[in-house]
Design a protein around this motif. Structure first.
Motif, PDB file in Angstrom:
ATOM      1  N   GLU A 118       0.836  -1.208   0.000  1.00 24.12           N
ATOM      2  CA  GLU A 118       0.000   0.000   0.000  1.00 24.12           C
ATOM      3  C   GLU A 118       0.866   1.252   0.000  1.00 24.12           C
ATOM      4  O   GLU A 118       0.606   2.210  -0.738  1.00 24.12           O
ATOM      5  CB  GLU A 118      -0.925   0.009   1.215  1.00 24.12           C
ATOM      6  N   THR A 122      -1.884   3.380  -2.821  1.00 23.66           N
ATOM      7  CA  THR A 122      -3.258   3.069  -3.205  1.00 23.66           C
ATOM      8  C   THR A 122      -4.244   3.807  -2.305  1.00 23.66           C
ATOM      9  O   THR A 122      -3.898   4.221  -1.191  1.00 23.66           O
ATOM     10  CB  THR A 122      -3.507   1.553  -3.075  1.00 23.66           C
ATOM     11  N   LEU A 125      -6.267  -3.893  -9.502  1.00 25.47           N
ATOM     12  CA  LEU A 125      -4.883  -3.479  -9.704  1.00 25.47           C
ATOM     13  C   LEU A 125      -4.472  -3.988 -11.082  1.00 25.47           C
ATOM     14  O   LEU A 125      -4.326  -5.197 -11.288  1.00 25.47           O
ATOM     15  CB  LEU A 125      -3.973  -4.064  -8.621  1.00 25.47           C
ATOM     16  N   VAL A 149      -6.328   0.979  -9.862  1.00 28.76           N
ATOM     17  CA  VAL A 149      -4.949   1.467  -9.859  1.00 28.76           C
ATOM     18  C   VAL A 149      -4.251   0.834 -11.057  1.00 28.76           C
ATOM     19  O   VAL A 149      -4.269  -0.387 -11.219  1.00 28.76           O
ATOM     20  CB  VAL A 149      -4.214   1.104  -8.551  1.00 28.76           C
TER      21      VAL A 149
END
Length: 416
Positions: A215, A220, A262, A291
């Motif tokens: 993270e 994120t 992701l 992301v």
């Protein structure tokens, strides 16, 4: 100009075991995924004192749009012997690929004429490796090929891989089934080895990040990695499907699921830039849900797959690295058709001409992964025990220092 036989001592049949000079080996890498596999072998080659090792970097590693991933190679502690640019255009049309292939043959021919080597190591099936193989074959440089015998029926990598096999001298297959396929292509069994997959060795020896570390590195949104999937989707170069339409439908399905996304960008293939444009558009529209990374790199990608609820798309990593990391996969379409499918892989081939049904089939697969009927634990795989690099180096040493190389290979006929 000197004749090829004078430039390259391997044009002769005999190899002297008494040579005091180190034999030179060049390892070529052209993509981020390829480097993720080659890393442990490159490290073993670099750290031993048996060979004069060169690392040649090309292809998308040198593309700013695709993340300049040569920087990851340097951050891994490697000296890059030569950067050899080949990409002609970021749009990745079929003509661009043809120009890049031609540039690969020319550039690597020029390099090897100026810097002869005793053997070149190539991995896989992409056009970059294919172009290097053509250059080596033309210059009578022996090739050691990793991951032959595999199949990808939905991409033109399929026949490029088999062409590389026929131009190669040593073959390092990742499973016994793949080893037998290489022999079926007419290669002598004495030069074909089942050494397992470098992915196993790489995973066993790579310290992976925790969720908090990942993270922090990816920055994120809050709680993004609590429940997410990894999406990697590439164009299927032997199919008529529209990559823009397919990636759009996959994203629509994932956005209806409870999982964050992701995503990594597509390779420098024909149609790859179209996929990336859609990914970028959806990332801007849904910043809390998606992301997007041009390239995660070896450690981040493996860490992400380990922590993800599942992998989705059509990347070979869903069939290779994901099962080793005990993560299930939804494999979409025929790009990987023909590869071994561990029991943790769900393969679907939805029809993009029926958008609603396509989205629903992806959603049904996601729901199936979450059901009690699908709960793979301690996922088994056929890719070896993580000693691949050591096996390869031992075979290279025996071949280059104690063996005889005869590039006039006879076709090996299998007894009926």
């Amino acid at each position: 100009m000197k004749s090829l036989s004078m430039q390259n001592p391997l044009c002769s049949l005999r190899k002297s075991s008494n040579s005091k000079s180190l034999k030179s080996i060049a390892l070529v890498t052209g993509t981020r995924a390829e480097w993720g596999l080659l890393y442990p072998l490159a490290k073993a080659l670099r750290d031993n004192h048996i060979f004069n090792f060169s690392l040649l970097v090309t292809g998308s590693h040198l593309s700013q749009a695709l993340g300049n991933t040569y920087k990851e190679i340097k951050s891994d502690g490697f000296h890059i012997t030569a950067k050899i640019p080949i990409l002609q255009d970021s749009s990745s049309t079929q003509l661009d690929i043809a120009k890049s292939l031609a540039a690969t043959i020319t550039a690597f021919s020029q390099y090897f004429l100026q810097t002869p080597c005793d053997m070149v190591i190539l991995l896989g099936d992409r056009y970059e490796a294919f172009g290097v193989a053509i250059a080596c074959a033309n210059l009578n440089i022996p090739i050691a090929h990793i991951s032959g015998g595999e199949t990808t029926q939905g991409a033109n990598d399929e026949y490029m891989r088999h062409c590389i096999t026929k131009m190669s001298y040593l073959h390092f297959a990742s499973t016994e089934i793949y080893r037998r396929r290489v022999i079926q292509l007419g290669e002598n069994p004495s030069r074909v080895f089942n050494v397992g997959s470098l992915a196993v060795e790489n995973i066993h020896n790579t310290p992976l990040l925790t969720q908090a570390e990942l993270e922090s590195t990816l920055q994120t949104p809050a709680h993004f990695l609590d429940s997410f999937c990894v999406l990697t989707f590439h164009s299927t170069t032997l199919e008529s499907t529209n990559p823009t339409q397919e990636i759009t439908l996959i994203l629509q399905a994932l956005l209806k699921s409870p999982y964050k996304i992701l995503a990594t960008k597509a390779n420098a293939d024909s149609g790859g830039s179209l996929i990336n444009e859609v990914l970028e558009s959806y990332m801007r529209k849904y910043p809390q849900n998606i992301v997007l990374c041009a390239s995660l790199g070896r450690v981040l990608y493996l860490s992400s797959v380990k922590l993800a609820k599942f992998v989705i798309g059509n990347s070979s990593s869903g069939l290779g690295e994901a099962p080793i990391l005990n993560t299930p996969t939804i494999n979409i379409g025929d790009r990987q058709k023909g590869r071994l499918m561990p029991h943790s892989v769900i393969s679907i081939t939805p029809n993009p001409e029926e958008p609603q049904a396509y989205v629903q089939e992806v959603l049904d697969s996601i729901n199936h992964l979450a059901s009690k009927d699908f709960a793979p634990k301690n996922i088994s795989h056929p890719f070896g025990n993580g000693t691949t690099s050591g096996q390869i180096i031992e075979i290279l040493q025996n071949t280059l220092y104690h063996g005889t190389i005869n590039l006039k290979k006879a076709f090996y006929d299998i007894e009926p």
